[in-house]
Design a protein around this motif. Sequence first.
Motif, PDB file in Angstrom:
ATOM      1  N   GLY A 156      34.920  36.401  37.808  1.00  0.00           N
ATOM      2  CA  GLY A 156      36.348  36.606  38.000  1.00  0.00           C
ATOM      3  C   GLY A 156      37.239  35.730  37.154  1.00  0.00           C
ATOM      4  O   GLY A 156      38.443  35.682  37.365  1.00  0.00           O
ATOM      5  N   GLN A 157      36.693  35.049  36.181  1.00  0.00           N
ATOM      6  CA  GLN A 157      37.487  34.108  35.397  1.00  0.00           C
ATOM      7  C   GLN A 157      37.853  34.619  34.010  1.00  0.00           C
ATOM      8  O   GLN A 157      38.563  33.939  33.274  1.00  0.00           O
ATOM      9  N   ASP A 158      37.385  35.794  33.669  1.00  0.00           N
ATOM     10  CA  ASP A 158      37.729  36.347  32.353  1.00  0.00           C
ATOM     11  C   ASP A 158      38.695  37.515  32.520  1.00  0.00           C
ATOM     12  O   ASP A 158      39.884  37.288  32.634  1.00  0.00           O
ATOM     13  N   CYS A 159      38.184  38.722  32.592  1.00  0.00           N
ATOM     14  CA  CYS A 159      39.085  39.885  32.646  1.00  0.00           C
ATOM     15  C   CYS A 159      39.636  40.142  34.047  1.00  0.00           C
ATOM     16  O   CYS A 159      40.695  40.733  34.207  1.00  0.00           O
ATOM     17  N   GLY A 160      38.908  39.715  35.083  1.00  0.00           N
ATOM     18  CA  GLY A 160      39.380  39.862  36.457  1.00  0.00           C
ATOM     19  C   GLY A 160      39.118  41.211  37.108  1.00  0.00           C
ATOM     20  O   GLY A 160      39.478  41.418  38.259  1.00  0.00           O
ATOM     21  N   SER A 161      38.473  42.121  36.405  1.00  0.00           N
ATOM     22  CA  SER A 161      38.254  43.452  36.992  1.00  0.00           C
ATOM     23  C   SER A 161      37.263  43.435  38.154  1.00  0.00           C
ATOM     24  O   SER A 161      37.222  44.379  38.942  1.00  0.00           O
ATOM     25  N   CYS A 162      36.518  42.368  38.314  1.00  0.00           N
ATOM     26  CA  CYS A 162      35.523  42.289  39.378  1.00  0.00           C
ATOM     27  C   CYS A 162      36.062  41.662  40.664  1.00  0.00           C
ATOM     28  O   CYS A 162      35.362  41.612  41.673  1.00  0.00           O
ATOM     29  N   VAL A 163      37.296  41.202  40.658  1.00  0.00           N
ATOM     30  CA  VAL A 163      37.826  40.431  41.788  1.00  0.00           C
ATOM     31  C   VAL A 163      37.777  41.217  43.101  1.00  0.00           C
ATOM     32  O   VAL A 163      37.439  40.662  44.143  1.00  0.00           O
ATOM     33  N   PHE A 164      38.072  42.491  43.070  1.00  0.00           N
ATOM     34  CA  PHE A 164      38.042  43.278  44.306  1.00  0.00           C
ATOM     35  C   PHE A 164      36.616  43.429  44.830  1.00  0.00           C
ATOM     36  O   PHE A 164      36.384  43.373  46.039  1.00  0.00           O
ATOM     37  N   SER A 165      35.660  43.577  43.932  1.00  0.00           N
ATOM     38  CA  SER A 165      34.254  43.636  44.347  1.00  0.00           C
ATOM     39  C   SER A 165      33.804  42.293  44.900  1.00  0.00           C
ATOM     40  O   SER A 165      33.081  42.234  45.903  1.00  0.00           O
ATOM     41  N   LEU A 166      34.234  41.214  44.276  1.00  0.00           N
ATOM     42  CA  LEU A 166      33.910  39.884  44.779  1.00  0.00           C
ATOM     43  C   LEU A 166      34.496  39.672  46.166  1.00  0.00           C
ATOM     44  O   LEU A 166      33.838  39.147  47.062  1.00  0.00           O
ATOM     45  N   LYS A 167      35.728  40.086  46.346  1.00  0.00           N
ATOM     46  CA  LYS A 167      36.396  39.948  47.644  1.00  0.00           C
ATOM     47  C   LYS A 167      35.614  40.699  48.721  1.00  0.00           C
ATOM     48  O   LYS A 167      35.393  40.182  49.812  1.00  0.00           O
ATOM     49  N   ARG A 168      35.175  41.901  48.406  1.00  0.00           N
ATOM     50  CA  ARG A 168      34.396  42.698  49.361  1.00  0.00           C
ATOM     51  C   ARG A 168      33.105  41.971  49.724  1.00  0.00           C
ATOM     52  O   ARG A 168      32.735  41.886  50.899  1.00  0.00           O
ATOM     53  N   LEU A 169      32.429  41.421  48.736  1.00  0.00           N
ATOM     54  CA  LEU A 169      31.176  40.710  48.994  1.00  0.00           C
ATOM     55  C   LEU A 169      31.395  39.463  49.843  1.00  0.00           C
ATOM     56  O   LEU A 169      30.611  39.174  50.753  1.00  0.00           O
ATOM     57  N   VAL A 170      32.447  38.720  49.554  1.00  0.00           N
ATOM     58  CA  VAL A 170      32.741  37.527  50.356  1.00  0.00           C
ATOM     59  C   VAL A 170      33.001  37.942  51.800  1.00  0.00           C
ATOM     60  O   VAL A 170      32.502  37.306  52.737  1.00  0.00           O
ATOM     61  N   CYS A 171      33.753  39.011  52.001  1.00  0.00           N
ATOM     62  CA  CYS A 171      34.031  39.491  53.366  1.00  0.00           C
ATOM     63  C   CYS A 171      32.759  39.950  54.070  1.00  0.00           C
ATOM     64  O   CYS A 171      32.611  39.746  55.276  1.00  0.00           O
ATOM     65  N   GLU A 172      31.846  40.558  53.334  1.00  0.00           N
ATOM     66  CA  GLU A 172      30.579  41.002  53.929  1.00  0.00           C
ATOM     67  C   GLU A 172      29.725  39.811  54.366  1.00  0.00           C
ATOM     68  O   GLU A 172      29.081  39.868  55.410  1.00  0.00           O
TER      69      GLU A 172
END
Length: 64
Positions: free
Chosen positions: A35-51
């Motif tokens: 999530g530190q470059d283009c940021g397109s993965c942030v929503f997927s990361l958020k979902r994983l953290v919530c899981e």
Amino acid sequence: MIVCHCRVVTDRAVAAAVREGARSLAAVCRSTGAGQDCGSCVFSLKRLVCEHRPELSEVDVAAS
């Protein structure tokens, strides 16, 4: 599965970061580099953290 293509971070790496104590989205990003470059993965990361941390509210994750 690769979650962050810029830094080649997998869902397993995210889960490991949470197991090792990352309690927020920002902490997972710092720990894994995701999530530190283009940021397109942030929503997927958020979902994983919530899981992996269901006790965190959406507000806690979004505020990080």
